[in-house]
Motif scaffolding. Structure first.
Motif, PDB file in Angstrom:
ATOM      1  N   GLY A  44       0.808  -1.223   0.000  1.00 21.36           N
ATOM      2  CA  GLY A  44       0.000   0.000   0.000  1.00 21.36           C
ATOM      3  C   GLY A  44       0.836   1.265   0.000  1.00 21.36           C
ATOM      4  O   GLY A  44       0.355   2.324   0.389  1.00 21.36           O
ATOM      5  N   PHE A  45       2.106   1.172  -0.419  1.00 21.57           N
ATOM      6  CA  PHE A  45       2.929   2.377  -0.550  1.00 21.57           C
ATOM      7  C   PHE A  45       2.810   2.885  -1.989  1.00 21.57           C
ATOM      8  O   PHE A  45       3.000   2.109  -2.919  1.00 21.57           O
ATOM      9  N   PRO A  46       2.506   4.163  -2.149  1.00 19.47           N
ATOM     10  CA  PRO A  46       2.304   4.656  -3.521  1.00 19.47           C
ATOM     11  C   PRO A  46       3.576   4.623  -4.367  1.00 19.47           C
ATOM     12  O   PRO A  46       3.511   4.516  -5.580  1.00 19.47           O
ATOM     13  N   LEU A  61       8.192   3.834  -4.447  1.00 18.44           N
ATOM     14  CA  LEU A  61       9.414   3.412  -3.759  1.00 18.44           C
ATOM     15  C   LEU A  61      10.246   4.646  -3.467  1.00 18.44           C
ATOM     16  O   LEU A  61      10.183   5.639  -4.185  1.00 18.44           O
ATOM     17  N   ARG A  62      11.035   4.557  -2.409  1.00 21.62           N
ATOM     18  CA  ARG A  62      11.983   5.634  -2.169  1.00 21.62           C
ATOM     19  C   ARG A  62      13.126   5.472  -3.176  1.00 21.62           C
ATOM     20  O   ARG A  62      13.407   4.332  -3.589  1.00 21.62           O
ATOM     21  N   PRO A  63      13.781   6.594  -3.544  1.00 20.15           N
ATOM     22  CA  PRO A  63      14.813   6.485  -4.601  1.00 20.15           C
ATOM     23  C   PRO A  63      15.868   5.423  -4.288  1.00 20.15           C
ATOM     24  O   PRO A  63      16.259   4.644  -5.159  1.00 20.15           O
ATOM     25  N   PHE A  64      16.291   5.344  -3.029  1.00 27.88           N
ATOM     26  CA  PHE A  64      17.302   4.362  -2.649  1.00 27.88           C
ATOM     27  C   PHE A  64      16.768   2.940  -2.871  1.00 27.88           C
ATOM     28  O   PHE A  64      17.488   2.058  -3.343  1.00 27.88           O
ATOM     29  N   GLN A  65      15.499   2.742  -2.529  1.00 30.89           N
ATOM     30  CA  GLN A  65      14.919   1.401  -2.698  1.00 30.89           C
ATOM     31  C   GLN A  65      14.868   1.007  -4.174  1.00 30.89           C
ATOM     32  O   GLN A  65      15.152  -0.139  -4.518  1.00 30.89           O
ATOM     33  N   GLU A  66      14.526   1.974  -5.009  1.00 33.73           N
ATOM     34  CA  GLU A  66      14.483   1.691  -6.446  1.00 33.73           C
ATOM     35  C   GLU A  66      15.820   1.148  -6.912  1.00 33.73           C
ATOM     36  O   GLU A  66      15.894   0.115  -7.578  1.00 33.73           O
ATOM     37  N   ALA A  97      20.250   4.547   6.768  1.00 37.04           N
ATOM     38  CA  ALA A  97      19.877   4.784   8.169  1.00 37.04           C
ATOM     39  C   ALA A  97      18.671   3.937   8.572  1.00 37.04           C
ATOM     40  O   ALA A  97      17.850   3.566   7.728  1.00 37.04           O
ATOM     41  N   THR A  98      18.590   3.654   9.859  1.00 37.80           N
ATOM     42  CA  THR A  98      17.421   2.962  10.400  1.00 37.80           C
ATOM     43  C   THR A  98      16.162   3.710   9.966  1.00 37.80           C
ATOM     44  O   THR A  98      16.143   4.933   9.979  1.00 37.80           O
ATOM     45  N   GLY A  99      15.148   2.950   9.622  1.00 35.19           N
ATOM     46  CA  GLY A  99      13.905   3.602   9.209  1.00 35.19           C
ATOM     47  C   GLY A  99      13.933   4.010   7.743  1.00 35.19           C
ATOM     48  O   GLY A  99      12.951   4.533   7.214  1.00 35.19           O
ATOM     49  N   GLY A 100      15.064   3.758   7.081  1.00 35.68           N
ATOM     50  CA  GLY A 100      15.188   4.173   5.679  1.00 35.68           C
ATOM     51  C   GLY A 100      14.428   3.252   4.737  1.00 35.68           C
ATOM     52  O   GLY A 100      14.163   3.592   3.592  1.00 35.68           O
ATOM     53  N   GLY A 101      14.083   2.058   5.222  1.00 31.76           N
ATOM     54  CA  GLY A 101      13.300   1.151   4.382  1.00 31.76           C
ATOM     55  C   GLY A 101      14.143   0.052   3.744  1.00 31.76           C
ATOM     56  O   GLY A 101      13.921  -0.317   2.594  1.00 31.76           O
ATOM     57  N   LYS A 102      15.079  -0.498   4.513  1.00 34.53           N
ATOM     58  CA  LYS A 102      15.939  -1.537   3.954  1.00 34.53           C
ATOM     59  C   LYS A 102      15.187  -2.836   3.688  1.00 34.53           C
ATOM     60  O   LYS A 102      15.443  -3.505   2.709  1.00 34.53           O
ATOM     61  N   SER A 103      14.246  -3.177   4.599  1.00 30.68           N
ATOM     62  CA  SER A 103      13.667  -4.516   4.464  1.00 30.68           C
ATOM     63  C   SER A 103      12.948  -4.704   3.126  1.00 30.68           C
ATOM     64  O   SER A 103      13.023  -5.770   2.532  1.00 30.68           O
ATOM     65  N   LEU A 104      12.309  -3.644   2.659  1.00 26.71           N
ATOM     66  CA  LEU A 104      11.631  -3.755   1.368  1.00 26.71           C
ATOM     67  C   LEU A 104      12.608  -4.171   0.259  1.00 26.71           C
ATOM     68  O   LEU A 104      12.235  -4.879  -0.668  1.00 26.71           O
ATOM     69  N   CYS A 105      13.859  -3.726   0.388  1.00 23.24           N
ATOM     70  CA  CYS A 105      14.851  -3.985  -0.675  1.00 23.24           C
ATOM     71  C   CYS A 105      15.104  -5.475  -0.860  1.00 23.24           C
ATOM     72  O   CYS A 105      15.402  -5.914  -1.957  1.00 23.24           O
ATOM     73  N   GLY A 123      11.435   6.947  16.546  1.00 25.22           N
ATOM     74  CA  GLY A 123      10.890   7.497  15.302  1.00 25.22           C
ATOM     75  C   GLY A 123      11.144   6.689  14.051  1.00 25.22           C
ATOM     76  O   GLY A 123      11.348   7.248  12.988  1.00 25.22           O
ATOM     77  N   ARG A 124      11.097   5.364  14.159  1.00 23.22           N
ATOM     78  CA  ARG A 124      11.281   4.555  12.945  1.00 23.22           C
ATOM     79  C   ARG A 124      10.171   4.808  11.950  1.00 23.22           C
ATOM     80  O   ARG A 124      10.293   4.522  10.775  1.00 23.22           O
ATOM     81  N   ASP A 125       9.034   5.302  12.442  1.00 21.14           N
ATOM     82  CA  ASP A 125       7.923   5.575  11.542  1.00 21.14           C
ATOM     83  C   ASP A 125       8.068   6.915  10.825  1.00 21.14           C
ATOM     84  O   ASP A 125       7.190   7.347  10.108  1.00 21.14           O
ATOM     85  N   GLY A 126       9.206   7.589  11.044  1.00 27.25           N
ATOM     86  CA  GLY A 126       9.440   8.840  10.333  1.00 27.25           C
ATOM     87  C   GLY A 126       8.835  10.063  11.007  1.00 27.25           C
ATOM     88  O   GLY A 126       9.044  11.183  10.570  1.00 27.25           O
ATOM     89  N   VAL A 150      -5.003   5.151   1.249  1.00 32.50           N
ATOM     90  CA  VAL A 150      -4.166   5.556   2.382  1.00 32.50           C
ATOM     91  C   VAL A 150      -2.853   4.788   2.344  1.00 32.50           C
ATOM     92  O   VAL A 150      -2.846   3.576   2.118  1.00 32.50           O
ATOM     93  N   ARG A 151      -1.746   5.504   2.555  1.00 33.34           N
ATOM     94  CA  ARG A 151      -0.438   4.867   2.503  1.00 33.34           C
ATOM     95  C   ARG A 151      -0.301   3.812   3.608  1.00 33.34           C
ATOM     96  O   ARG A 151      -0.590   4.096   4.767  1.00 33.34           O
ATOM     97  N   GLY A 152       0.072   2.614   3.214  1.00 31.65           N
ATOM     98  CA  GLY A 152       0.208   1.548   4.201  1.00 31.65           C
ATOM     99  C   GLY A 152      -0.982   0.588   4.197  1.00 31.65           C
ATOM    100  O   GLY A 152      -1.007  -0.370   4.960  1.00 31.65           O
TER     101      GLY A 152
END
Ligand code: ADP
Length: 625
Positions: free
Chosen positions: A17-19, A21-26, A43-51, A323-326, A587-589
């Motif tokens: 449900g994320f509209p 990808l973050r540029p790094f994830q792409e 960084a933590t919270g940057g979204g590594k697991s999706l990668c 603040g891992r949720d940003g 809604v995102r998520g």
């Protein structure tokens, strides 16, 4: 195999449900799909697991994730199951039958992601089995654990490199949040990565406000910070087990609902506290670093340090839990000069540390102390430590940039006096001795050395000792004085300090920080963001109501609440009050599986919230957060 960005984004939208990808994830996903070796630092919270979670869905081939943290694995698997993602874990908490069943699912090709611990990998039979099922990628999470220059060295990680010999065709991807250039080089070497693509994202955590504050009456300093986050999650890190218990007790007597946590508690009690924290029945934990490994609650709003962490990497890791949720969160470190010696003593006493490792750890500790002493922007200092530039001039999210303290009247004269005293003491004594001389102490050591006769003896008698200590520290920060790195550190004049004395140069000292020990709330609201983004307005009452519903569902299912929906998703719901499945999906998520599973119950609640809103006069509505 090649995949278009659209097809990758479509999968992410549908499942997570994320509209976008973050540029790094792409970039990371694209590299993973090309079967190249890679080192990814974010960084933590940057979204590594999706990668590492997205590629197997596209290729249909198995990825094995090596992670040291069982609790984190369990949470990730539970979260993936809610998304309808075929994933499982094998670790020592599972019975023989359970892991046998997971193995069979892998063999049948049903699982796309398999989490294992490095200990499991070290078992020979397991490696042979793995060779048979032929995963296409090994993703190594927390890859800094392989390096003794990292902050969490785990020897069993070294076995991962053997896979490369055994199995040249497999792609290895290393992930970490905290790695200096030295640790990065070590990871590449130890894992035997072949011409890896290196993707180094930003280390900065713009939503965190960092502060370093001299420690006074700790409980009195910490309680107001926790109170400003009442009803929200917070972690207080202490150095020793005993510290956690005594501080927790003092905080409880100040009306703060908290629990002490450390490795010496019975396993069952520890598990109870962890579960209560994850399930949001307990918000504040006063702990040693044993707490947090694998605790992935994404709405931690403050991380406080009651003493000096062991290294900047540790500090980043521990504050990283905020603040891992940003959303904005604050980190306050309460520091006293004696912490360094105490830590050092503990490291040296730890007999298990081999010589080279001990030297590495002392070096890292020294860097941490320097960080506390520095008066440059904390966001900048942390980025610089990890070898990165920081572009903003004023982060508006650290004690240095938010500092409103005034210059101290007569500071120049005081500064000169302190420098002159160091000269008279021939740069041969520690800060505590220097402070005693300045305050006019007549203790035996001072009299014996005839230091009560020097002209500045007693020149700062009107100040408390910690205040004099702070003024000395300010001169160290300004590089007019320096503290040596010996076993018994002494304070000595630098070349700049000698020049300042000779030329009687003006010196600016600020009001001692000790006068303002209770850290004020961050400048803008509850938290400020270094990226300047305001926290979007939402209806606090609606958010609370949705949070309650989430908690009910999480308890029924026995999973951590944030796995159902994260805070940011609930806040967006509270802001938009979607009224149909289609709107909820926007809604995102919220992806299709979660819509199916939780949509009906959330829509009932959202509709009733919308009805309340339309019948409440606008000026009676609860304000945004
Ligand atoms: P890390 O492993 O790097 O610490 P996580 O993978 O846990 O980070 O992700 C951190 C947060 O970012 C989570 O709240 C996650 O839901 C969110 N997130 C990750 N990728 C995206 C994205 N593309 N869009 C929106 N949110 C995302």
């Amino acid at each position: 195999m090649s995949f278009s960005l659209e097809s990758i984004t479509a999968v992410v939208r549908e499942r997570w449900g994320f509209p976008a990808l973050r540029p790094f994830q792409e970039r990371a996903i694209e590299v993973a799909l090309r079967q190249r070796d890679a080192l990814l630092v974010l960084a933590t919270g940057g979204g590594k697991s999706l990668c590492y979670q997205v590629p197997p869905l596209l290729t249909g081939r198995l990825t094995v994730v090596i992670s040291p943290l069982k609790a984190l694995m369990n949470d990730q698997v539970a979260a993936l199951e809610l998304l309808g993602y075929p994933a499982a874990a094998i670790h020592s908490d599972h019975s023989f039958e359970e892991s046998g069943e997971v193995r069979r699912r892998v063999e049948r090709g049903e699982l796309k992601l398999l989490y294992i611990t490095p200990e499991r990998l070290a078992l020979d039979g397991f490696q042979q089995w793995l060779e048979r099922v032929r995963p296409s990628v090994i993703a190594v999470d927390e890859a800094h654990c392989i390096s003794q220059w990292g902050h969490d060295f785990r020897p069993e990680y070294r076995r991962i490199g053997e896979l490369r010999e055994r199995w040249p065709s497999i792609a290895i991807h290393a992930y970490t949040a905290t790695a200096t250039p030295r640790v990065r080089a070590d990871i590449i070497q130890q894992l035997r990565l072949r011409e890896p693509e290196q993707l180094i994202g930003s280390f900065d955590r713009p939503n965190l406000t960092y502060r370093v504050v001299p420690r006074g009456d700790l409980a009195a300093q910490i309680a107001p910070v926790l109170r400003r986050h009442a009803g929200q999650a917070g972690i207080v890190y202490c150095l020793s087990r005993r510290d956690t218990e005594s501080l927790a007790e003092k905080l409880q007597s100040r009306g703060i609902d908290c629990q002490a946590y450390h490795a010496g508690l019975p396993a069952e009690r520890r598990a109870r506290i962890e579960t209560a924290f994850r399930e949001e029945r307990l918000d504040v934990v006063v702990a040693t670093v044993a707490f947090g490994m694998g605790i992935d609650r994404s709405d931690v709003r403050c991380v406080l340090h009651a003493s000096l962490p062991e290294s900047i990497e540790h500090y980043m890791q521990e504050t990283g839990r905020a603040g891992r949720d940003g959303m904005p969160a604050e980190c306050v470190l309460f520091y006293s000069a004696g912490d360094y010696m105490r830590r050092r003593y503990l490291l040296e006493r730890g007999a298990e540390a081999e010589e080279a490792n001990l030297r590495a750890r002392l070096h890292l500790l020294g860097k941490m102390r320097d960080f506390c002493a520095t008066q440059i922007c904390r966001h900048l200092a942390l980025s610089a430590y990890f070898g990165q530039a920081y572009e903003r001039e004023n982060c508006s999210a650290c004690d240095v940039c938010l500092d409103t303290s005034k210059p101290l009247e007569g500071g120049s004269e005081l500064g000169q006096t302190i420098l002159r005293t160091v000269l008279e003491l021939r740069s041969n004594f520690g800060a505590a001795y220097l402070a005693d001389v300045l305050r006019g102490s007549k203790r035996q050591a001072i009299v014996e050395r005839r230091h009560e006769l020097i002209s500045s003896h007693g020149a700062l008698a009107r100040y408390e000792k910690p205040v004099v200590g702070d003024l000395i520290q300010q001169l160290i920060e300004q590089k007019l004085l320096e503290r040596t790195d010996d076993e018994y550190p002494v304070v000595r004049l630098t070349r700049e300090g000698i020049a300042a004395l000779q030329e009687d140069a003006p010196i600016v000292l600020r009001e001692p920080r000790l006068a303002r020990v209770d850290p004020p709330a961050p400048a803008r609201g509850r938290g400020s963001r270094a990226d300047g983004l305001p926290e979007t307005e939402y209806d606090g009452g609606a958010f609370e109501s949705l949070r309650q519903l989430r908690l009910e569902i999480a308890r029924e299912m026995g999973v951590p609440a944030y796995i159902v929906f994260e805070d940011s998703t609930l806040k967006e719901m509270a802001r938009q009050l979607p009224q149909s499945a289609q709107e909820l999906l926007e809604v995102r998520g919220v992806g299709t599986k979660k819509l199916e599973r939780f949509g009906p119950r959330f829509l009932v609640r959202l509709r009733s919230l919308a009805r309340d809103e339309s019948t409440t006069p606008p000026d009676a509505q609860s304000p945004g957060a």
